[in-house]
Every structure is written in C-alpha cells, then in structure tokens.
Scaffold this motif. Sequence first.
Motif, PDB file in Angstrom:
ATOM      1  N   ILE A  37      52.197  -4.619  38.801  1.00 51.02           N
ATOM      2  CA  ILE A  37      52.017  -3.556  39.801  1.00 51.02           C
ATOM      3  C   ILE A  37      52.434  -4.096  41.168  1.00 51.02           C
ATOM      4  N   GLU A  67      53.598  -1.843  43.753  1.00 49.51           N
ATOM      5  CA  GLU A  67      53.365  -0.841  44.806  1.00 49.51           C
ATOM      6  C   GLU A  67      52.205   0.057  44.402  1.00 49.51           C
ATOM      7  N   PHE A 112      50.505   3.719  43.987  1.00 50.38           N
ATOM      8  CA  PHE A 112      50.880   5.118  43.784  1.00 50.38           C
ATOM      9  C   PHE A 112      50.180   5.984  44.836  1.00 50.38           C
ATOM     10  N   GLN A 143      46.485   6.132  45.214  1.00 50.04           N
ATOM     11  CA  GLN A 143      45.920   4.837  45.604  1.00 50.04           C
ATOM     12  C   GLN A 143      46.166   4.532  47.083  1.00 50.04           C
ATOM     13  N   GLY A 155      48.399  10.764  34.721  1.00 48.25           N
ATOM     14  CA  GLY A 155      49.246   9.572  34.770  1.00 48.25           C
ATOM     15  C   GLY A 155      49.594   9.092  36.163  1.00 48.25           C
ATOM     16  N   SER A 156      48.813   9.540  37.174  1.00 50.99           N
ATOM     17  CA  SER A 156      49.161   9.181  38.555  1.00 50.99           C
ATOM     18  C   SER A 156      48.398   7.956  39.056  1.00 50.99           C
ATOM     19  N   GLY A 157      47.597   7.327  38.195  1.00 49.04           N
ATOM     20  CA  GLY A 157      46.934   6.073  38.564  1.00 49.04           C
ATOM     21  C   GLY A 157      45.549   6.239  39.163  1.00 49.04           C
ATOM     22  N   LYS A 158      44.805   7.223  38.681  1.00 44.77           N
ATOM     23  CA  LYS A 158      43.469   7.457  39.237  1.00 44.77           C
ATOM     24  C   LYS A 158      42.508   6.326  38.853  1.00 44.77           C
ATOM     25  N   THR A 159      42.695   5.747  37.653  1.00 36.57           N
ATOM     26  CA  THR A 159      41.746   4.717  37.199  1.00 36.57           C
ATOM     27  C   THR A 159      41.746   3.522  38.164  1.00 36.57           C
ATOM     28  N   GLU A 184      37.300  12.462  34.770  1.00 33.91           N
ATOM     29  CA  GLU A 184      37.464  13.727  34.036  1.00 33.91           C
ATOM     30  C   GLU A 184      36.281  14.617  34.399  1.00 33.91           C
ATOM     31  N   GLY A 242      42.975  11.720  29.361  1.00 33.37           N
ATOM     32  CA  GLY A 242      42.824  10.359  29.862  1.00 33.37           C
ATOM     33  C   GLY A 242      43.546   9.261  29.120  1.00 33.37           C
ATOM     34  N   ASP A 259      45.867   6.657  27.807  1.00 31.78           N
ATOM     35  CA  ASP A 259      47.077   6.161  28.460  1.00 31.78           C
ATOM     36  C   ASP A 259      47.864   5.268  27.501  1.00 31.78           C
ATOM     37  N   ARG A 271      49.996  13.435  28.498  1.00 31.37           N
ATOM     38  CA  ARG A 271      49.994  12.146  27.763  1.00 31.37           C
ATOM     39  C   ARG A 271      51.375  11.502  27.804  1.00 31.37           C
ATOM     40  N   ARG A 294      54.062   9.490  32.176  1.00 34.67           N
ATOM     41  CA  ARG A 294      53.024   8.835  32.966  1.00 34.67           C
ATOM     42  C   ARG A 294      53.607   7.729  33.832  1.00 34.67           C
ATOM     43  N   ALA A 295      52.977   7.505  34.924  1.00 33.40           N
ATOM     44  CA  ALA A 295      53.358   6.431  35.854  1.00 33.40           C
ATOM     45  C   ALA A 295      54.849   6.470  36.192  1.00 33.40           C
TER      46      ALA A 295
HETATM   47  N1  ATP Z   1      50.457   1.310  41.234  1.00 36.76           N
HETATM   48  C1  ATP Z   1      50.840   1.349  39.989  1.00 36.76           C
HETATM   49  N2  ATP Z   1      52.020   0.822  39.615  1.00 36.76           N
HETATM   50  C2  ATP Z   1      52.421   0.859  38.315  1.00 36.76           C
HETATM   51  N3  ATP Z   1      51.693   1.393  37.325  1.00 36.76           N
HETATM   52  C3  ATP Z   1      50.497   1.923  37.652  1.00 36.76           C
HETATM   53  C4  ATP Z   1      50.007   1.924  38.985  1.00 36.76           C
HETATM   54  N4  ATP Z   1      48.809   2.507  38.988  1.00 36.76           N
HETATM   55  C5  ATP Z   1      48.542   2.862  37.724  1.00 36.76           C
HETATM   56  N5  ATP Z   1      49.537   2.516  36.935  1.00 36.76           N
HETATM   57  C6  ATP Z   1      49.648   2.774  35.495  1.00 36.76           C
HETATM   58  O1  ATP Z   1      49.833   4.172  35.331  1.00 36.76           O
HETATM   59  C7  ATP Z   1      49.288   4.565  34.090  1.00 36.76           C
HETATM   60  C8  ATP Z   1      48.449   5.808  34.287  1.00 36.76           C
HETATM   61  O2  ATP Z   1      47.315   5.497  35.046  1.00 36.76           O
HETATM   62  P1  ATP Z   1      45.910   6.199  34.782  1.00 36.76           P
HETATM   63  O3  ATP Z   1      45.546   6.127  33.357  1.00 36.76           O
HETATM   64  O4  ATP Z   1      44.959   5.661  35.765  1.00 36.76           O
HETATM   65  O5  ATP Z   1      46.288   7.688  35.134  1.00 36.76           O
HETATM   66  P2  ATP Z   1      45.322   8.893  35.456  1.00 36.76           P
HETATM   67  O6  ATP Z   1      45.729   9.425  36.756  1.00 36.76           O
HETATM   68  O7  ATP Z   1      43.921   8.483  35.283  1.00 36.76           O
HETATM   69  O8  ATP Z   1      45.751   9.921  34.328  1.00 36.76           O
HETATM   70  P3  ATP Z   1      44.860  10.964  33.512  1.00 36.76           P
HETATM   71  O9  ATP Z   1      44.541  12.065  34.438  1.00 36.76           O
HETATM   72  O10 ATP Z   1      45.742  11.378  32.411  1.00 36.76           O
HETATM   73  O11 ATP Z   1      43.651  10.250  33.043  1.00 36.76           O
HETATM   74  C9  ATP Z   1      48.495   3.393  33.580  1.00 36.76           C
HETATM   75  O12 ATP Z   1      49.231   2.763  32.558  1.00 36.76           O
HETATM   76  C10 ATP Z   1      48.380   2.466  34.753  1.00 36.76           C
HETATM   77  O13 ATP Z   1      48.342   1.118  34.379  1.00 36.76           O
END
Ligand code: ATP
Length: 667
Positions: free
Chosen positions: A179, A181, A183, A186, A220-224, A336, A574, A576, A601, A604-605
């Motif tokens: 990682i 950068e 998203f 974040q 898939g936008s990186g919320k976790t 969620e 969720g 991934d 699904r 993503r990312a």
């Molecule tokens: N800054 C980043 N750079 C590259 N990859 C990233 C970055 N942040 C998150 N990811 C990757 O993006 C993927 C999706 O992230 P995550 O599961 O958090 O999405 P989400 O927004 O929670 O999606 P959902 O709503 O489907 O649960 C994961 O594989 C994660 O590792």
Amino acid sequence: MEAAPKGKTKAKQRYLKRKKERRKIKKSEKQRSSVLVKEQNDHVEEFEESISGEGEEEEEEEEEEEEEEEKIPEKSEKRPRKRPRKRRRLSIEPEDVEMNEPVPLPERSSTPLAALPTFPLPALPNAPSKAALALQGLDKALIDAEIIPPSKTLPIPHDGDGGIGLSDKMRKCLTDLGITELFAVQTSLLPFLLPSDPVRKALYQPYNPPRDVCVSAPTGSGKTLAYAVPIVEILSSRIVTRLRALVVLPTRDLVVQVRETFEAISKGRGLKIGTATGQHSFSHEQAQLVADHSTSLQGGSSKVDILICTPGRLIDHLKETTNFSLQHLRFLVVDEADRLLAQSFQDWLVQVLSATRPPKHPLKHTLKDLWRSTSNPHPSDPAPLTSTPDALAPAFFHLLPYPDIPSFITEKKEPSCQKLLFSATLTRDPGKITALELRNPKYFIVQKSSTDEEGGRNAILDVVTEKFTMPATLKEHMVICSAYEKPLVFFHLVHTHNTLNALVFTKSAESTNRLVQLFEFFQKARASEARDQDNIVVQAYSSDLHITERKSILESFKSQKIHILVCSDLISRGIDISHVSHVISYDSPVDMRKYVHRVGRTARAGREGNAWTVVEEQEARHFKLMMKDANHLSEVKRLRIGEQDLAPLIPHYETALSNLKDLYARS
Ligand SMILES: Nc1ncnc2c1ncn2[C@@H]1O[C@H](COP(=O)(O)OP(=O)(O)OP(=O)(O)O)[C@@H](O)[C@H]1O
C-alpha cells in the motif's frame, strides 16, 4: 461692537450674516461631493450653478424687497403700494426655458448620484434548488457531511507522517502490504481519527469525548483500513490490556477477514486481537477473552485489546461472561452498519450501548457506610474499599466505594467510546440512526459529484434517496431470458466469455446446490463429446457448510483451485477476494442494496470487474424499475444472447437436466 452698515437694521444684518455662513457651508459641501462624483455630475453641477446663480439674483432681489418692506412703516402711507414680485419657480419647466435664455437640460446619468441613497427595486428571491428543498428537515450532521471525490488519493510519505498522523511502524507495515497511497475514504478518515493533538488521541477523554463518525463509501474502497489503521495507532500507546476496540460485523466470514487485516497492520505493536463468533465453544471463547473469572472486578478483566465479533455472540458474553466489560471501549465499530442495524437480534445495540455507559444511579456511599463497611461489614453494604478501583474507566469513577463528597471522583465524566459506522449502503432511516445515540456525528461520503455547493447537496441527497455510488471500474450488464433459458445463459457466459474467477449468486442455499449439480452434469455431458476438456471447477458455498469447511473453500477459491464459487447472499457483503473478475447474479437481486453488495465483490481497489445479472422475463420490469429508481439504469447495458448462441448447448443441458431429476428422485 461693529458699526452697522448704513441703511440696514440689526436684524437684517444678522439675517445676512447667517445667510453668508449658510452659503459658505453649502459651497464647501458641494466641493467635497463634487470631488467624489465629479465626472458624473458635470452636467448636473452646471445646471445647479445656473440655478444657484439665479437664486443669488433672486436672493438679492428678495433682500431689496425685504429692505423696502422694512422701510415701509417709516414712509408715508400715501405712497402707492408696490405689488410684490412673483416668486420665480425653482423647477425648470419647458416654458421657462423658452422664455428665458436657453438653459441646457442636464443629461440624465444612468448611474444614480453617489450622494443620494438608492433604493433597489423589489424583486423575487431566487427559488431554492430542488436539492436544497429536498434537504430541508434533514439531520444537520448529514447536511454538513464531508463529500470526498472517489478519485482523491494521497501518497504515503517515506519520511514523517505527512499530515496523516501515521507512525513509522504503520508506514512500514502498509508499504510491506503493497500500500503506497491512501484511498479516498482513508485520506479524510485518517487525519480525522488521528489528530496531531496528543490529547485528542488519548485512550480516555472524559471531559471532551471524541465525535462519532458515519461513513458511506462504495464497495472495495478501503473502508476496513480506514478504521483499522487509526485503532491500531491509538491503542498502541496503551500499557495495560483492556478491551478498548470492539468491531461488530454481520457474518463469521467477515470476522475472519477483518481479523486478518488487523493482524497484518499491528505487527510489532503487542496488541492482542480476539474474535467471538460462536465458531468455538462458549467456554473456550470465555477463556480467550477474560483473564480473571474468579472474582468480580469493577473494571472488568480482558485478555484482548481488540475484539472482532458477530452481535449474537457478543450479547452472550455481555450476559454471561464474568468480567467481560465494555467500559474501557475507545472505539465501537459497526461495519456493514445498515445490515447490522436491521438486525434486532436480542436488541443487541441497546445492550451494547448501555454496557459502554456508567449506570445512571450508582450506589451512594456516606462516610458512615464507609466506616461501617470497613470496621463491621454487612452483606447489604456497598462494596468495601478493598475492591479493585484501579481498573475502572474514568466515566465509571463514581462507582468507587468512596464517600459521596464532591471531588474529582464524583465529577461527571463521559465515556470515551467513539462510534464508527461504515457501509456502502448507509441507512437513511433516521430512527435507526437515533438508536445509535451518536455524539455530534461527522459524516463522510465518498461520492462522485461536482465540488461546488450544489454538487455537495446532490451527493447528500443521493445517500438519503439510496442512489448508491458504484466502483468506477465496474462494467454492468443484464441478460433478459426465459426461465428455461436461465441455465443455458449461465453455461454460455461461462464458456463463451471465458468466465473464471467468478462469484455466482443465487437466491438460496438450495438453489446454490442445485445449480452446482446441474453445471457438473452439464460439464460431464459436454466432456463426453468435446475433445478439448475445460476443467472448470465449480463449488457451492452456503450456510449449510461448517465454518471450517467454508474457510477451506474460500482459501481454495482465493488460490484459484476453485474457478467458480456459487453462493447465496451469505458472502455478498464485505468479502474481499481481489482476483474476482466476474459476478453473475443467477437469480436477480430483490433490492438495490443486495445488488450493490453483490456486484461490489468485483472491481475492488481500483481493479476492473464485470457484473452480469440474469433476469427472467417476468422479473425484468421490477429489475429495470429498481435500477431506474436508483438512477442507475443507464449504467446497466443489455447483453443480448441469441437463440443460435444457446442452441449448441441444449443437448448437453437436456442430459444434465434428466440426470439431475434422477438424482433428486433417488434422494
Ligand atoms: N490504500 C490502499 N491501497 C491499496 N489497496 C488498498 C488500500 N486500501 C485498501 N486496499 C485494499 O482494497 C481492498 C478492499 O478494501 P476493503 O475490504 O476495506 O473494502 P470495503 O470498502 O470495506 O468494501 P466493502 O464495502 O465491500 O466491504 C482490500 O483488498 C484492501 O486490502
């Protein structure tokens, strides 16, 4: 005293003197204003001068008149009375101009004189926009939401925190995970949850507790990572292990996945992470979560800093596990959120919130109680001083068995728990949001919209009206066909479009098993004729399977030993799996939320992804209407599959169908 000029009375002199002064003042004022409006007033001044010249003459004439009038009583009555001269009109009328010397009329200036007040003409105010009207009556926090464009990214700096608040350890961890950068979600969440002020990062903030947060961002936008990174950074300062972060998720699979994320980014921090999902026995979980079961401790006892769990098991522990306490929580994450808030399972939310708050009417202690409890204890006495006061969170200090004397101990303090809500389809239900008892919440919305005020309003409106944002890299199609053709369409998509690494969604666990069996029979029938055998591995993934079996299936799918995973909506949220290139909705989703999570699904990312929805003819109207209501119909292109495309598959399909019938007849 000055000698009066000959022939003038004192009154007359005074009058003339005042008149001179007035003229002087008038002239100096004129000069001043003429500097300001010189250009505009050129003509006007000319005009005024001409008027004032006449005025002077007139005044002189008047003076003479007055003089004469004053003299009248002195002269003889016989003298014929002079007819008073007619006063000249000051206003210029056309006859005046004609009669006297021609006086040029001043040209009317289009701009009003600066010295004169201007009165704007009454006008109707601009009508408020549709979006502004629609936002009326909405929660102010939602209207003040921060709108983040999905394209916004921020490179993670090599040195220093770059204003994001990341420690060296965290930056290294993220770089090791590839990682480089942040998203969009974040870039805004991290600085908000990791402020530069160390006081705002403290584990306890009893006098100025942190604001709660609601986040709406696409799948898939990186919320976790947007919540996991700040939690790990803030909890790393802790000395004693207490349960300080609770992450609630709707399914066991998600708990496993989020745990992996936490473990990956908390290496070398000494933080202990636990899970509670019901996968293991209750007593096993209790032993994993709580260190001391023997004595009841006021501040609880915890073996973990971070607990990731499903709501059902969480409630079980709250009710039955001695010393399982939520009073030290610094973070409560509801991921969620819309799905979890829809679950009223044992009123889980009410119970969790009440466990984070101190009781409203704690037992009051008096000095007498204290003396008695230490010297001659009675079973009904408040807990004696010897209980474990050190373990209490500040907001719970008033439970201490000290006398009820106003002091730091008895002062009112707030729980320091910060609630963080996340979803790609955040709820718009105000009732559900109210139930969360949010503290001065801050909304973050990742949404494609123009950056002006109107764009921001539209983005908020989209959240309110459930017009969800999809990943920009997603391509969506629908195939409309008859019920008989559905399996054929599926086989066609798999074989003709080389669909591997696909997730296929059905409406139930039973449909899942049926489709997998049909596909296997179809493949067998096809293989008996085809020379080049495509060894496509299809697997059912459903709630019927044991969690360990599910885990191993997911691992095989991730390592691409399984090519197509057929499932119900169990993993539509969720999960991934980065290499999923296609999502096929074999049974079309019944609501927009389900659609968003299923198609999410893939793509993503920032990766490319395809989503195909197979729609039976009788469902087409409902599906299209659903898309139209969500303002999304134009994004879902129609994929036409002709009869000639399906015809070659029919013989194998018929064979597979009869084999399936036999199988069901036998079982
Ligand atoms: N800054 C980043 N750079 C590259 N990859 C990233 C970055 N942040 C998150 N990811 C990757 O993006 C993927 C999706 O992230 P995550 O599961 O958090 O999405 P989400 O927004 O929670 O999606 P959902 O709503 O489907 O649960 C994961 O594989 C994660 O590792």
